[in-house]
Design an enzyme around this catalytic site. Structure first.
Site, PDB file in Angstrom:
ATOM      1  N   ARG A 171      34.514  31.484  30.620  1.00  0.00           N
ATOM      2  CA  ARG A 171      34.822  30.973  29.271  1.00  0.00           C
ATOM      3  C   ARG A 171      34.035  29.689  28.971  1.00  0.00           C
ATOM      4  NH1 ARG A 171      36.317  35.223  29.811  1.00  0.00           N
ATOM      5  NH2 ARG A 171      38.389  36.105  29.525  1.00  0.00           N
ATOM      6  N   SER A 245      44.604  34.406  24.433  1.00  0.00           N
ATOM      7  CA  SER A 245      44.981  33.492  25.519  1.00  0.00           C
ATOM      8  C   SER A 245      44.784  32.056  25.053  1.00  0.00           C
ATOM      9  CB  SER A 245      44.102  33.715  26.743  1.00  0.00           C
ATOM     10  OG  SER A 245      44.174  35.058  27.122  1.00  0.00           O
ATOM     11  N   GLU A 341      42.020  26.991  26.240  1.00  0.00           N
ATOM     12  CA  GLU A 341      40.819  27.800  25.985  1.00  0.00           C
ATOM     13  C   GLU A 341      40.457  27.707  24.498  1.00  0.00           C
ATOM     14  OE1 GLU A 341      40.823  31.957  27.457  1.00  0.00           O
ATOM     15  OE2 GLU A 341      39.963  32.499  25.515  1.00  0.00           O
TER      16      GLU A 341
HETATM   17  C1  FAD Z   1      44.554  38.729  19.807  1.00  0.00           C
HETATM   18  C2  FAD Z   1      43.380  38.011  20.435  1.00  0.00           C
HETATM   19  C3  FAD Z   1      42.865  38.449  21.640  1.00  0.00           C
HETATM   20  C4  FAD Z   1      41.781  37.806  22.239  1.00  0.00           C
HETATM   21  N1  FAD Z   1      41.291  38.297  23.426  1.00  0.00           N
HETATM   22  C5  FAD Z   1      40.220  37.720  23.999  1.00  0.00           C
HETATM   23  C6  FAD Z   1      39.668  38.250  25.223  1.00  0.00           C
HETATM   24  O1  FAD Z   1      40.136  39.255  25.758  1.00  0.00           O
HETATM   25  N2  FAD Z   1      38.611  37.611  25.765  1.00  0.00           N
HETATM   26  C7  FAD Z   1      38.030  36.516  25.191  1.00  0.00           C
HETATM   27  O2  FAD Z   1      37.064  35.999  25.747  1.00  0.00           O
HETATM   28  N3  FAD Z   1      38.524  35.996  24.037  1.00  0.00           N
HETATM   29  C8  FAD Z   1      39.586  36.571  23.433  1.00  0.00           C
HETATM   30  N4  FAD Z   1      40.096  36.056  22.265  1.00  0.00           N
HETATM   31  C9  FAD Z   1      39.472  34.857  21.687  1.00  0.00           C
HETATM   32  C10 FAD Z   1      38.398  35.164  20.606  1.00  0.00           C
HETATM   33  O3  FAD Z   1      38.504  36.495  20.173  1.00  0.00           O
HETATM   34  C11 FAD Z   1      36.986  34.937  21.120  1.00  0.00           C
HETATM   35  O4  FAD Z   1      36.843  33.646  21.635  1.00  0.00           O
HETATM   36  C12 FAD Z   1      35.934  35.140  20.020  1.00  0.00           C
HETATM   37  O5  FAD Z   1      34.636  35.115  20.565  1.00  0.00           O
HETATM   38  C13 FAD Z   1      36.037  34.097  18.920  1.00  0.00           C
HETATM   39  O6  FAD Z   1      35.184  34.498  17.875  1.00  0.00           O
HETATM   40  P1  FAD Z   1      35.322  33.906  16.427  1.00  0.00           P
HETATM   41  O7  FAD Z   1      34.157  34.409  15.642  1.00  0.00           O
HETATM   42  O8  FAD Z   1      36.646  34.185  15.880  1.00  0.00           O
HETATM   43  O9  FAD Z   1      35.127  32.362  16.735  1.00  0.00           O
HETATM   44  P2  FAD Z   1      35.803  31.137  15.970  1.00  0.00           P
HETATM   45  O10 FAD Z   1      37.236  31.050  16.336  1.00  0.00           O
HETATM   46  O11 FAD Z   1      35.467  31.186  14.533  1.00  0.00           O
HETATM   47  O12 FAD Z   1      35.021  29.947  16.641  1.00  0.00           O
HETATM   48  C14 FAD Z   1      35.210  29.645  18.006  1.00  0.00           C
HETATM   49  C15 FAD Z   1      34.287  28.489  18.392  1.00  0.00           C
HETATM   50  O13 FAD Z   1      32.940  28.908  18.318  1.00  0.00           O
HETATM   51  C16 FAD Z   1      32.208  28.124  17.363  1.00  0.00           C
HETATM   52  N5  FAD Z   1      31.322  29.079  16.668  1.00  0.00           N
HETATM   53  C17 FAD Z   1      31.685  30.225  16.048  1.00  0.00           C
HETATM   54  N6  FAD Z   1      30.597  30.875  15.602  1.00  0.00           N
HETATM   55  C18 FAD Z   1      29.518  30.127  15.949  1.00  0.00           C
HETATM   56  C19 FAD Z   1      28.104  30.266  15.761  1.00  0.00           C
HETATM   57  N7  FAD Z   1      27.569  31.309  15.145  1.00  0.00           N
HETATM   58  N8  FAD Z   1      27.295  29.281  16.234  1.00  0.00           N
HETATM   59  C20 FAD Z   1      27.821  28.193  16.866  1.00  0.00           C
HETATM   60  N9  FAD Z   1      29.148  28.011  17.070  1.00  0.00           N
HETATM   61  C21 FAD Z   1      29.981  28.962  16.617  1.00  0.00           C
HETATM   62  C22 FAD Z   1      33.267  27.508  16.473  1.00  0.00           C
HETATM   63  O14 FAD Z   1      32.803  26.309  15.898  1.00  0.00           O
HETATM   64  C23 FAD Z   1      34.407  27.293  17.464  1.00  0.00           C
HETATM   65  O15 FAD Z   1      34.180  26.124  18.212  1.00  0.00           O
HETATM   66  C24 FAD Z   1      41.178  36.681  21.627  1.00  0.00           C
HETATM   67  C25 FAD Z   1      41.705  36.233  20.396  1.00  0.00           C
HETATM   68  C26 FAD Z   1      42.779  36.885  19.794  1.00  0.00           C
HETATM   69  C27 FAD Z   1      43.293  36.412  18.480  1.00  0.00           C
END
Ligand code: FAD
Length: 345
Positions: A171, A245, A341
């Site tokens: 992570r 998580s 996380e």
């Molecule tokens: C129900 C559920 C289950 C999940 N299961 C998992 C799992 O199994 N494994 C796992 O690893 N994660 C899991 N996650 C967490 C999440 O899905 C991941 O971390 C995902 O990659 C976040 O993507 P996002 O586009 O929503 O990021 P955001 O929440 O929008 O952003 C997350 C971070 O990344 C930065 N960011 C976003 N896009 C960019 C970009 N293009 N350039 C630079 N910085 C950027 C943001 O500023 C922030 O700091 C889960 C979440 C939920 C709600």
């Protein structure tokens, strides 16, 4: 407000972020914009005032907790496009940062490109996938990652980052550490294969395949099974706000682990290389009596204590306070420090 530039992407004032974060908490962005191309980024940051402004890059908002209004510019990544090139058994797939992660996985599964099937149904965008090196069911992004394109906010430069440069860990990546806040990922390139090497040893995948009488699974079967297990275990953010998580699984030394195990012989753990041990954060939290507990509008999920939830009208700071109480209890009982996380804003 900083002056507008002629070709700049449109900037909106005072935008509610409630629908842009899977916790579903209310927070207002002072300014908000959507980015549809690398040129949009260049145009936006050609303006010094925006370069200097407080910024938050947003993908699907599924890995962040907004604890208050954001007094700066929220930049929502919407760069689209998926393409692929097959060369023998090797496949190179490229996707824009604003593509929905699961849509990309489905594109690969439907085309018979193997490698991502265990990462089915992880919420969020392609652009955020390298940030914390997303992982699930024994596979991490780094296993299929080839490179990504990265925009440097201060200089406007765009550079390609190869896997080795991204310093992926559990992570973790360089984007969450040394380059935090300085760069924006615009697209990601993946290396997949037309010849599946399935990983079905993790969690309940094998068991579920057996239940379905699938003796020779293909990538679609694995993707279906992973999606099924995830839906049965995790709350759906569209009905119960959450960010998956909330904490990382802590990694401790073997010596520390032995001390804990002497008091709690059932401690759930996985031995790692370099004399380290990974503990299951969900188990630690559950042992502190937190599983399924509700405090006001927030709490932990009934089937998985690692997931903090918003039952309706929780504020981000209420969720944050709950996470602090959990951290304190785990520290007191096990002497282990839990790390969040989720990105706290
Ligand atoms: C129900 C559920 C289950 C999940 N299961 C998992 C799992 O199994 N494994 C796992 O690893 N994660 C899991 N996650 C967490 C999440 O899905 C991941 O971390 C995902 O990659 C976040 O993507 P996002 O586009 O929503 O990021 P955001 O929440 O929008 O952003 C997350 C971070 O990344 C930065 N960011 C976003 N896009 C960019 C970009 N293009 N350039 C630079 N910085 C950027 C943001 O500023 C922030 O700091 C889960 C979440 C939920 C709600």
């Amino acid at each position: 407000m900083p002056q507008k530039h002629n070709t700049m992407p449109e900037i909106f004032d005072n935008v509610s972020l409630k629908k842009y974060n899977t916790f579903g908490v209310e927070a207002t962005a002072r300014w908000y914009t959507e980015i549809n191309s690398e040129d949009d980024l260049k145009d936006l940051f050609a303006n010094e005032a925006w370069r200097k402004a407080e910024r938050l890059v947003l993908g699907g908002g599924s890995n962040l907790l907004l604890t208050k209004d954001f007094d700066g510019l929220v930049i929502r990544m919407n760069i689209k496009g998926i393409s692929s090139k097959v060369n023998g058994e090797q496949v190179i797939v490229e996707a824009g940062a604003g593509e929905v992660w699961h849509n990309l996985v489905m594109y690969c599964v439907d085309n018979g490109f193997a490698g991502m099937e265990n990462l089915s149904l992880i919420p969020g965008s392609v652009g955020a996938s390298p940030i914390q090196n997303i992982g699930a069911y024994g596979v991490e992004l780094k296993d299929v990652f080839e490179s990504c394109r990265v925009f440097f906010i201060e200089t406007g430069e765009i550079r390609e980052f190869k896997k080795e440069e991204c310093r992926f860990g559990y992570r973790e990546s360089i984007f969450k550490n040394d380059l935090k806040g300085e760069v924006i990922i615009t697209n990601v390139v993946f290396r997949l294969s037309t010849k599946p090497a399935l990983n079905i040893s993790y969690g309940a995948i094998g068991e579920e395949l057996q239940k379905r009488h699938i003796a020779n699974p293909g990538i679609k079967d694995v993707s279906d099974v992973v999606s099924h297990i995830r839906v049965s275990k995790l709350p759906d953010p569209s009905t119960i706000g959450n960010s998956g998580s909330f904490f990382k699984n802590p990694i401790i030394s073997e010596t520390e682990f032995k001390k804990i195990q002497s008091i709690f012989p059932d401690t759930v753990h996985f031995c790692l290389p370099n004399s380290t041990v990974k503990l299951a954060a969900g188990w630690l939290i559950e042992q502190c009596g937190w599983k399924g507990k509700k405090i006001g509008e927030t709490g932990t999920w009934k089937n998985q204590a690692l997931v903090l939830v918003n039952y309706g009208n929780a504020t981000g700071s209420e969720v944050y306070d709950l996470s602090s109480r959990i951290i304190e209890d785990v520290k007191t009982k096990f002497g282990v420090s839990l790390e969040r996380e989720v990105n706290v804003i």
